[in-house]
Scaffold this motif. Structure first.
Motif, mmCIF file in Angstrom:
data_model
loop_
_atom_site.group_PDB
_atom_site.id
_atom_site.type_symbol
_atom_site.label_atom_id
_atom_site.label_comp_id
_atom_site.label_asym_id
_atom_site.label_seq_id
_atom_site.Cartn_x
_atom_site.Cartn_y
_atom_site.Cartn_z
ATOM 1 N N VAL A 161 0.858 -1.179 0.000
ATOM 2 C CA VAL A 161 0.000 0.000 0.000
ATOM 3 C C VAL A 161 0.901 1.238 0.000
ATOM 4 N N LEU A 162 0.770 2.041 -1.061
ATOM 5 C CA LEU A 162 1.590 3.253 -1.184
ATOM 6 C C LEU A 162 0.993 4.371 -0.329
ATOM 7 N N PRO A 163 1.809 5.385 -0.005
ATOM 8 C CA PRO A 163 1.327 6.415 0.937
ATOM 9 C C PRO A 163 0.233 7.315 0.382
ATOM 10 N N ASP A 164 -0.003 7.278 -0.945
ATOM 11 C CA ASP A 164 -0.967 8.227 -1.523
ATOM 12 C C ASP A 164 -2.415 7.732 -1.498
ATOM 13 N N VAL A 165 -2.691 6.562 -0.918
ATOM 14 C CA VAL A 165 -4.073 6.040 -0.971
ATOM 15 C C VAL A 165 -4.989 6.823 -0.029
ATOM 16 N N ASP A 166 -6.290 6.741 -0.331
ATOM 17 C CA ASP A 166 -7.318 7.241 0.580
ATOM 18 C C ASP A 166 -7.569 6.097 1.580
ATOM 19 N N VAL A 167 -7.062 6.252 2.789
ATOM 20 C CA VAL A 167 -7.052 5.145 3.759
ATOM 21 C C VAL A 167 -8.460 4.604 4.018
ATOM 22 N N ARG A 168 -9.418 5.506 4.223
ATOM 23 C CA ARG A 168 -10.778 5.051 4.548
ATOM 24 C C ARG A 168 -11.410 4.301 3.382
ATOM 25 N N LYS A 194 -2.025 -12.079 1.934
ATOM 26 C CA LYS A 194 -1.549 -12.714 3.178
ATOM 27 C C LYS A 194 -0.431 -11.968 3.882
ATOM 28 N N ARG A 195 0.192 -11.002 3.179
ATOM 29 C CA ARG A 195 1.195 -10.140 3.832
ATOM 30 C C ARG A 195 0.874 -8.719 3.395
ATOM 31 N N LEU A 196 0.480 -7.882 4.325
ATOM 32 C CA LEU A 196 0.063 -6.530 3.953
ATOM 33 C C LEU A 196 1.155 -5.539 4.352
ATOM 34 N N TYR A 197 1.903 -5.030 3.364
ATOM 35 C CA TYR A 197 2.970 -4.058 3.599
ATOM 36 C C TYR A 197 2.375 -2.654 3.433
ATOM 37 N N VAL A 198 2.476 -1.846 4.490
ATOM 38 C CA VAL A 198 1.853 -0.521 4.487
ATOM 39 C C VAL A 198 2.906 0.534 4.787
ATOM 40 N N HIS A 199 2.883 1.630 3.983
ATOM 41 C CA HIS A 199 3.878 2.684 4.191
ATOM 42 C C HIS A 199 3.749 3.263 5.596
ATOM 43 N N GLU A 200 4.870 3.561 6.185
ATOM 44 C CA GLU A 200 4.881 3.989 7.597
ATOM 45 C C GLU A 200 4.025 5.231 7.850
ATOM 46 N N SER A 201 3.867 6.084 6.818
ATOM 47 C CA SER A 201 3.118 7.334 7.036
ATOM 48 C C SER A 201 1.614 7.074 7.233
ATOM 49 N N ILE A 202 1.119 5.946 6.769
ATOM 50 C CA ILE A 202 -0.329 5.655 6.913
ATOM 51 C C ILE A 202 -0.580 4.362 7.696
ATOM 52 N N HIS A 203 0.514 3.746 8.184
ATOM 53 C CA HIS A 203 0.407 2.436 8.834
ATOM 54 C C HIS A 203 -0.609 2.446 9.981
ATOM 55 N N ASP A 204 -0.486 3.378 10.892
ATOM 56 C CA ASP A 204 -1.342 3.348 12.087
ATOM 57 C C ASP A 204 -2.796 3.638 11.730
ATOM 58 N N ALA A 205 -2.991 4.604 10.818
ATOM 59 C CA ALA A 205 -4.367 4.960 10.424
ATOM 60 C C ALA A 205 -5.040 3.769 9.736
ATOM 61 N N LEU A 206 -4.312 3.098 8.850
ATOM 62 C CA LEU A 206 -4.908 1.957 8.140
ATOM 63 C C LEU A 206 -5.171 0.799 9.104
ATOM 64 N N CYS A 207 -4.240 0.568 10.028
ATOM 65 C CA CYS A 207 -4.450 -0.491 11.027
ATOM 66 C C CYS A 207 -5.728 -0.229 11.828
ATOM 67 N N ALA A 208 -5.951 1.026 12.198
ATOM 68 C CA ALA A 208 -7.149 1.352 12.986
ATOM 69 C C ALA A 208 -8.414 1.058 12.176
ATOM 70 N N GLU A 209 -8.394 1.412 10.889
ATOM 71 C CA GLU A 209 -9.568 1.138 10.033
ATOM 72 C C GLU A 209 -9.808 -0.372 9.905
ATOM 73 N N LEU A 210 -8.726 -1.122 9.690
ATOM 74 C CA LEU A 210 -8.870 -2.570 9.503
ATOM 75 C C LEU A 210 -9.393 -3.229 10.780
ATOM 76 N N ALA A 211 -8.867 -2.798 11.924
ATOM 77 C CA ALA A 211 -9.321 -3.386 13.194
ATOM 78 C C ALA A 211 -10.795 -3.074 13.430
ATOM 79 N N ALA A 212 -11.221 -1.858 13.041
ATOM 80 C CA ALA A 212 -12.634 -1.497 13.202
ATOM 81 C C ALA A 212 -13.507 -2.389 12.320
#
Ligand code: NDP
Length: 491
Positions: free
Chosen positions: A273-280, A302-320
């Motif tokens: 996942v590149l940093p330019d995506v719309d996370v939501r 099976k392996r989700l690599y996420v750019h560090e600039s959006i890592h936490d925000a995307l993790c929060a969305e996925l967990a929700a």
């Protein structure tokens, strides 16, 4: 409890005549199977059906029936074979609710499922693949036609094809194997997974009402029956979908008689996942790519690599999203994720969760099997891991996904490629052209941009590296069920 019979040479086999089933003793001299295998509904853990456990004599009888049927089926005009395959597609369609019910009960897959991936999609896909494959052309290629010679390349069937299918998409994968094999003029012996034989047996029964006897045979049993079939001297080709380990064994067993192989094995697909995506906007698509069919699809992410600039925000969305997903019995139309398909797979997934804990993974949700009956495991997202952890390096084949932080795109492509598997991979970005260029650097058989796991009946699909050999679907897949004959006519 009813015993669903096998089909050998057009006859139901493997249960006694009191069930209204023909006894094989009277038709081809092979004794009926005394032993049966129970089929478990994974939502309850209870046996709800029985199938015969084939003996080696049944394997021999099925291969002999397919060999005997081969000359006439090979000689059947192309257009007639196509007509019969379309008739099979129509029969599947006419029995769609029944087939959906069987798929749901034996595999645990919900009727609708997360993102529409469920038993309904499996049966609809089986119908679509049948019709598209029936229509595929097998033209003669003319290499030269001049005063010296006419040189043609013909595609010939191979003989008896052994199809060995897994439990994750039992009906669809049987169709993926059987229909192109028949389209090309081969005859087939099909061995479904012992965990999920019922929809396959029903498909074979419907097909046998349309096809000549012996063209499609189905035998049921454990992996030993699969091994006996895959090594049988009368089999010309094995098409197999399942684990890399079993694929290796099949390849070894094919060596003495130089059988042709198509192997569709496991994957450990990376998504970047590149940093330019719309996370939501992207989160629900990523979630479905990871978790549909409970992660029990070879081409799940099976392996989700996420750019560090959006890592936490995307993790929060996925967990929700994981918190909201409806897990339960697939019979309930509201269910999005059903149980794991079998107890052994549940134990494998639990062991991956334990490994991730030992490796210092941070569980954003899930991590445990659900109490009560059935093989349920909570949708699980783990972060804080990196390459070298078992959950990142190997395929769990279940609802547990690592989200891995990265900083540099060249480095993450190298990390994605540093894996023995090479089935699929994806790149997610607001810039599809850039993502497509990066996706082409992934070492995998199918690369996606802004999606993961989509397949279609007219485009080739298959893994590279240890994810398999050969491809399925479309013209490329069809040709794998043929051999070449060059015909040179001197003038
Ligand atoms: P297997 O590869 O063992 O089973 C797949 C099929 O092969 C089944 O029909 C099985 O029969 C049959 N089989 C087993 N042993 C042999 C043999 N020696 N020769 C011929 N056929 C054989 O998969 P598992 O069920 O053990 O699953 C283990 C792992 O495999 C999963 O965790 C997952 O990683 C991977 N997998 C991948 C799939 C994919 O789509 N690529 C599908 C399923 C699993 P039976 O079931 O009766 O033993």
């Amino acid at each position: 409890m009813n015993i669903t019979p096998m089909i050998i040479n057009g006859c139901p086999v493997g249960a006694d005549t009191t069930l209204g089933v023909v006894n094989l003793v009277s038709t081809s001299g092979v004794a009926d199977s005394a032993a049966t295998l129970g089929v478990i509904n994974p939502a309850s853990g209870e046996v709800f059906a029985q199938v015969p456990a084939a003996s080696s004599a049944h394997v021999d009888a099925a291969v002999a029936a397919a060999q005997a049927a081969f000359p006439a089926w090979r000689a059947t005009p192309d257009a007639e074979r196509q007509r019969l395959l379309h008739a099979i597609g129509a029969a599947l369609e006419a029995h769609m609710p029944e087939l959906m019910q069987l798929v749901m009960q034996e595999s645990g897959k919900p009727v609708n499922g997360l993102d529409g991936v469920g038993a309904g999609m499996e049966v609809a896909g089986a119908i679509a693949w049948t019709h598209v494959t029936a229509d595929l052309p097998l033209p003669v290629e003319v290499i030269q036609d001049d005063a010296v010679a006419r040189v043609e390349v013909h595609r010939k069937p191979l003989g008896v094809v052994a199809s060995i299918t897994p439990w994750n998409w039992p009906l669809l994968i049987a169709i993926w194997h059987v229909i192109p094999a028949l389209r090309a003029g081969n005859t087939v012996v099909l061995k479904p997974s012992e965990y999920t034989p019922l929809a396959t047996l029903r498909f074979a029964e419907l097909a046998n009402a349309i096809l000549p006897a012996g063209v499609l045979n189905v035998i049921t049993g454990t992996g030993e029956v699969g091994a006996a079939l895959a090594t049988h001297a009368g089999v010309a080709k094995v098409v197999f979908t399942g684990s890399t380990e079993t694929g290796r064994r099949i390849m070894q067993g094919a060596a003495p008689t130089l059988k042709r192989l198509t192997l569709e094995l496991g994957g450990n697909d990376a998504g970047i996942v590149l940093p330019d995506v719309d996370v939501r906007a992207v989160a629900p698509k990523l979630f479905a790519a990871c978790f549909h069919n409970n992660g029990q699809t070879c081409a799940c992410l099976k392996r989700l690599y996420v750019h560090e600039s959006i890592h936490d925000a995307l993790c929060a969305e996925l967990a929700a999203l994981a918190g909201r997903v409806v897990v339960g019995d697939g019979a309930d139309p509201a269910t999005q994720l059903g149980p794991l398909q079998n107890a052994r797979q549940l134990a494998i997934v639990e062991s991956f969760a334990e490994s991730a804990r030992r490796d210092g993974g941070v569980f954003l949700c899930g991590g445990h099997r659900r109490p009560g009956p059935g093989y349920f495991f909570e949708p699980t997202i783990v972060t804080g891991l990196s390459d070298g952890s078992r959950l990142v390096d190997a395929e769990p084949f279940g609802p547990i996904v690592p989200v891995i932080r990265y900083a540099d795109v060249d480095e993450v492509i190298a990390r994605a490629n540093a894996n023995a598997q090479g089935l699929g991979g994806s790149v997610w970005s607001a810039d599809p052209a850039r993502a497509a260029a990066l996706a082409q650097r992934l070492e995998c058989g199918i690369a996606w941009v802004n999606e993961h796991g989509a397949v279609q009946p007219d485009a080739p699909f298959g893994g590279i590296k240890q994810s398999g050999i050969g491809v399925e679907f479309g013209r490329h897949g069809l040709l794998e069920f043929t051999t070449l004959q060059t015909l040179r006519v001197a003038k």
